[in-house]
Enzyme design. Structure first.
Site, PDB file in Angstrom:
ATOM      1  CG  ASN A 156      -0.365  -0.112   2.539  1.00 51.77           C
ATOM      2  OD1 ASN A 156       0.661  -0.753   2.709  1.00 51.77           O
ATOM      3  ND2 ASN A 156      -0.996   0.489   3.520  1.00 51.77           N
TER       4      ASN A 156
ATOM      5  CD  GLU B  31      -1.769   4.977   4.488  1.00 45.76           C
ATOM      6  OE1 GLU B  31      -1.366   5.906   5.224  1.00 45.76           O
ATOM      7  OE2 GLU B  31      -2.440   4.012   4.896  1.00 45.76           O
TER       8      GLU B  31
ATOM      9  CB  CYS C  92      -5.255  -1.379  -1.642  1.00 43.27           C
ATOM     10  SG  CYS C  92      -6.531  -0.545  -0.710  1.00 43.27           S
TER      11      CYS C  92
ATOM     12  CD  GLU D 182      -5.450  -5.952  -1.139  1.00 40.29           C
ATOM     13  OE1 GLU D 182      -4.834  -4.869  -1.046  1.00 40.29           O
ATOM     14  OE2 GLU D 182      -6.218  -6.360  -0.261  1.00 40.29           O
TER      15      GLU D 182
ATOM     16  CB  CYS E 199     -10.814  -2.195   0.667  1.00 38.94           C
ATOM     17  SG  CYS E 199     -10.278  -1.579  -0.949  1.00 38.94           S
TER      18      CYS E 199
ATOM     19  CB  CYS F 257      -8.972  -4.386  -3.488  1.00 39.13           C
ATOM     20  SG  CYS F 257      -7.706  -3.095  -3.340  1.00 39.13           S
TER      21      CYS F 257
HETATM   22  N1  THU Z   1      -5.153  -1.558   2.669  1.00 37.58           N
HETATM   23  C1  THU Z   1      -4.600  -2.386   1.732  1.00 37.58           C
HETATM   24  O1  THU Z   1      -3.563  -2.067   1.143  1.00 37.58           O
HETATM   25  N2  THU Z   1      -5.226  -3.556   1.476  1.00 37.58           N
HETATM   26  C2  THU Z   1      -6.305  -4.042   2.159  1.00 37.58           C
HETATM   27  O2  THU Z   1      -6.748  -5.141   1.898  1.00 37.58           O
HETATM   28  C3  THU Z   1      -6.926  -3.213   3.206  1.00 37.58           C
HETATM   29  C4  THU Z   1      -6.394  -1.845   3.360  1.00 37.58           C
HETATM   30  C5  THU Z   1      -4.445  -0.323   3.015  1.00 37.58           C
HETATM   31  C6  THU Z   1      -5.069   0.946   2.553  1.00 37.58           C
HETATM   32  C7  THU Z   1      -4.518   1.923   3.564  1.00 37.58           C
HETATM   33  O3  THU Z   1      -3.218   2.339   3.146  1.00 37.58           O
HETATM   34  C8  THU Z   1      -4.350   1.127   4.836  1.00 37.58           C
HETATM   35  O4  THU Z   1      -4.352  -0.227   4.420  1.00 37.58           O
HETATM   36  C9  THU Z   1      -5.444   1.349   5.862  1.00 37.58           C
HETATM   37  O5  THU Z   1      -6.691   1.198   5.301  1.00 37.58           O
END
Ligand code: THU
Length: 131
Positions: A42, A44, A53, A55, A86, A89
């Site tokens: 991920n 941000e 994310c 995925e 999420c 994704c």
């Molecule tokens: N996140 C992911 O990368 N994958 C997931 O399956 C759930 C959430 C990340 C997004 C964000 O950077 C952090 O986790 C918190 O939501």
């Protein structure tokens, strides 16, 4: 390719995560039909909504290299709970990967496997367009 190898790649990918706001580190490893692995983490952004994310990072990396057929994706985080993708994704997995194994791990390395349609039943897809 056994599940634990793919999970290990997801755990390694998590090291590159960039989550300065949530501090929630995620890694993903996507397995192609011919057993190549593409990883993602991920990333941000200060405007939060532009966060990508793990995925989707892995899927877009693979597709941008020409890959189109996938078998499985493993997801790893530091949470004691099994991490599942999420909603955004789930749609991307459904559209671009189809009915694959989604390997959801917890911090102990235990895992549960779901099929795409279990996590996103009755999905919208290209079949619904141009009718
Ligand atoms: N996140 C992911 O990368 N994958 C997931 O399956 C759930 C959430 C990340 C997004 C964000 O950077 C952090 O986790 C918190 O939501």
């Amino acid at each position: 390719m056994d599940n634990n190898t793919l999970i290990q790649k997801a755990v390694e990918a998590k090291k590159n995560a960039h989550p300065p706001y949530s501090n929630f580190h995620v890694g993903a490893a996507l397995l192609t039909e011919d057993d190549k692995i593409y990883t993602g983490c991920n990333v941000e952004n200060s405007t939060f909504g532009l966060t990508l994310c793990a995925e989707r990072t892995a899927i877009f990396k693979a597709m941008s290299e020409g890959e189109r057929k996938f078998k499985a994706i493993a997801i790893a985080s530091d949470s004691p709970d099994y991490i599942t993708p999420c909603g955004a994704c789930r749609q991307i997995i459904s559209d671009h990967c189809g009915e694959i194994d989604i390997i959801c791990t917890n911090a102990k390395g235990e895992y549960k496997i779901f099929k795409t349609s279990e996590l996103l039943p009755h999905a919208f897809g290209d079949k619904d367009l141009n009718k």
